[in-house]
Design a protein around this motif. Sequence first.
Motif, short mmCIF file in Angstrom:
data_model
loop_
_atom_site.label_atom_id
_atom_site.label_comp_id
_atom_site.label_asym_id
_atom_site.label_seq_id
_atom_site.Cartn_x
_atom_site.Cartn_y
_atom_site.Cartn_z
N ARG A 171 -6.47 2.81 -4.61
CA ARG A 171 -6.31 4.15 -4.03
C ARG A 171 -5.88 5.20 -5.05
NH1 ARG A 171 -2.71 3.31 0.97
NH2 ARG A 171 -4.09 1.53 1.07
N LYS A 196 -17.97 4.49 -3.58
CA LYS A 196 -17.69 5.90 -3.86
C LYS A 196 -18.47 6.41 -5.07
CE LYS A 196 -13.64 6.41 -1.32
NZ LYS A 196 -13.38 7.43 -0.39
N ALA A 210 -8.36 8.32 -6.25
CA ALA A 210 -7.91 9.69 -6.03
C ALA A 210 -7.84 10.46 -7.35
CB ALA A 210 -6.55 9.70 -5.34
N ASP A 236 -5.50 -1.86 -4.09
CA ASP A 236 -6.81 -1.56 -3.50
C ASP A 236 -7.52 -0.39 -4.17
OD1 ASP A 236 -5.33 0.58 -2.56
OD2 ASP A 236 -5.52 0.05 -0.44
N SER A 240 -11.23 -3.53 -4.73
CA SER A 240 -11.24 -2.28 -5.51
C SER A 240 -12.62 -2.01 -6.09
CB SER A 240 -10.24 -2.35 -6.67
OG SER A 240 -8.94 -2.40 -6.20
N PRO A 246 0.82 -1.21 0.00
CA PRO A 246 0.00 0.00 0.00
C PRO A 246 0.86 1.27 0.00
CG PRO A 246 -0.63 -1.48 1.79
CD PRO A 246 0.62 -2.03 1.19
N GLN A 294 -0.91 7.86 1.58
CA GLN A 294 -1.72 8.90 0.94
C GLN A 294 -0.87 10.09 0.51
OE1 GLN A 294 -4.72 7.27 -0.03
NE2 GLN A 294 -4.92 9.39 -0.54
N ARG A 325 -14.84 -0.71 -3.41
CA ARG A 325 -14.53 0.69 -3.07
C ARG A 325 -15.04 1.64 -4.15
NH1 ARG A 325 -8.70 2.05 -1.69
NH2 ARG A 325 -9.71 3.86 -0.78
N VAL A 361 0.55 9.14 -2.74
CA VAL A 361 -0.48 9.15 -3.79
C VAL A 361 -0.64 10.58 -4.30
CG1 VAL A 361 -2.95 8.84 -4.26
CG2 VAL A 361 -1.70 7.11 -2.93
#
Length: 172
Positions: A67, A99, A71, A65, A92, A37, A40, A95, A43
């Motif tokens: 991310r 979202k 984003a 995952d 994924s 991972p 953030q 998620r 990212v």
Amino acid sequence: MSVVTTMYIFFFSLYLLVFIFFAYTIYAMVKGAPFVPMAQKNVKKVLAMAALRPDETLMDLGSGDGRIVLAAAKTGARCIGIEINPLLYYFSKLRIGLKKAKNVTVVRQDLWQTELSDVDVLTIFFIAPKMGKLQAKIQKEMKAGARVVSYGFRFPDWQFQEKDDKVYLYIV
């Protein structure tokens, strides 16, 4: 069904999920890179360096995952995650669904079988031994002027255009 039977089923299911995850982690290490991972803050650095526009397509090879693609979706760009691990793929998808990200897709596929010709920005968090092979694929398939943002590792025979800590920007 007894409590003992229910416990056996639960622990067997848990064991099976852990086994699948680690089997695909080993497989991913052979094929490309294992899932690690990304923080953030990194990212954000990757996406800042990508300078993604709403009319572009971003692809994250080994999206884990999701991310990065989630984003990046905030820019309005079309975002595609490529993930081989079925557990990470379904996580994924979950998620993305939660979202309600309409401009994000995740594909369960081997990255070496993935076509890169329509990609404007490629993001990767790879491993050093595979960077040369990936460089050859990128330079063969991606269009001139496309951007590649690599976190953690540099390409062996390719000069980066920009660097921010462990984030490297390359122009095809």
